[in-house]
Design a protein around this motif. Structure first.
Motif, PDB file in Angstrom:
ATOM      1  N   LEU A  10       0.828  -1.205   0.000  1.00 54.14           N
ATOM      2  CA  LEU A  10       0.000   0.000   0.000  1.00 54.14           C
ATOM      3  C   LEU A  10       0.868   1.264   0.000  1.00 54.14           C
ATOM      4  CD1 LEU A  10      -2.878   1.283   0.337  1.00 54.14           C
ATOM      5  CD2 LEU A  10      -2.388   1.266   2.786  1.00 54.14           C
ATOM      6  N   PHE A  11       1.893   1.301   0.852  1.00 53.44           N
ATOM      7  CA  PHE A  11       2.772   2.464   0.896  1.00 53.44           C
ATOM      8  C   PHE A  11       3.601   2.579  -0.379  1.00 53.44           C
ATOM      9  CE2 PHE A  11       1.978   2.553   5.501  1.00 53.44           C
ATOM     10  CZ  PHE A  11       1.756   3.914   5.648  1.00 53.44           C
ATOM     11  N   LEU A  12       3.947   1.443  -0.993  1.00 58.34           N
ATOM     12  CA  LEU A  12       4.674   1.480  -2.254  1.00 58.34           C
ATOM     13  C   LEU A  12       3.821   2.085  -3.360  1.00 58.34           C
ATOM     14  CD1 LEU A  12       7.354   0.642  -3.545  1.00 58.34           C
ATOM     15  CD2 LEU A  12       6.275  -1.530  -4.117  1.00 58.34           C
ATOM     16  N   ILE A  13       2.558   1.697  -3.414  1.00 55.49           N
ATOM     17  CA  ILE A  13       1.632   2.271  -4.398  1.00 55.49           C
ATOM     18  C   ILE A  13       1.415   3.755  -4.122  1.00 55.49           C
ATOM     19  CG2 ILE A  13      -0.760   2.228  -5.216  1.00 55.49           C
ATOM     20  CD1 ILE A  13      -0.678  -0.831  -4.733  1.00 55.49           C
ATOM     21  N   LEU A  14       1.259   4.117  -2.849  1.00 54.19           N
ATOM     22  CA  LEU A  14       1.113   5.520  -2.479  1.00 54.19           C
ATOM     23  C   LEU A  14       2.334   6.334  -2.899  1.00 54.19           C
ATOM     24  CD1 LEU A  14      -0.444   7.761  -0.957  1.00 54.19           C
ATOM     25  CD2 LEU A  14       0.794   7.045   1.087  1.00 54.19           C
ATOM     26  N   ALA A  15       3.520   5.765  -2.704  1.00 60.01           N
ATOM     27  CA  ALA A  15       4.745   6.455  -3.098  1.00 60.01           C
ATOM     28  C   ALA A  15       4.789   6.658  -4.609  1.00 60.01           C
ATOM     29  CB  ALA A  15       5.965   5.661  -2.639  1.00 60.01           C
ATOM     30  N   PHE A  16       4.395   5.647  -5.369  1.00 65.48           N
ATOM     31  CA  PHE A  16       4.410   5.762  -6.825  1.00 65.48           C
ATOM     32  C   PHE A  16       3.435   6.833  -7.303  1.00 65.48           C
ATOM     33  CE2 PHE A  16       2.857   4.447 -11.037  1.00 65.48           C
ATOM     34  CZ  PHE A  16       4.052   4.561 -11.742  1.00 65.48           C
ATOM     35  N   VAL A  17       2.224   6.834  -6.743  1.00 64.76           N
ATOM     36  CA  VAL A  17       1.223   7.830  -7.135  1.00 64.76           C
ATOM     37  C   VAL A  17       1.695   9.230  -6.758  1.00 64.76           C
ATOM     38  CG1 VAL A  17      -1.133   8.635  -6.685  1.00 64.76           C
ATOM     39  CG2 VAL A  17      -0.706   6.204  -7.066  1.00 64.76           C
ATOM     40  N   ALA A  18       2.261   9.370  -5.561  1.00 60.88           N
ATOM     41  CA  ALA A  18       2.746  10.683  -5.131  1.00 60.88           C
ATOM     42  C   ALA A  18       3.890  11.159  -6.024  1.00 60.88           C
ATOM     43  CB  ALA A  18       3.204  10.614  -3.675  1.00 60.88           C
TER      44      ALA A  18
END
Length: 51
Positions: A10-18
């Motif tokens: 989840l944090f990896l996806i959040l980092a990519f989107v950010a």
């Protein structure tokens, strides 16, 4: 322990989107959190394997 990997993803996806949206500070912080969650998961998996 499956919760840790789920949170790391989840944090990896959040980092990519950010990162794509230009929020580099949020992306870096999310990557750090994801990295620590994966490290904790690996340590717990090794400890569980040997117990």
């Amino acid at each position: 322990m499956a919760g840790l990997i789920g949170l790391a993803i989840l944090f990896l996806i959040l980092a990519f989107v950010a990162y794509v949206l230009g929020a580099r500070g949020v992306a870096g912080m999310s990557m750090e959190i994801a990295r620590w969650l994966v490290i904790i998961f690996i340590i717990l998996a090794i400890v569980t394997f040997f117990l």
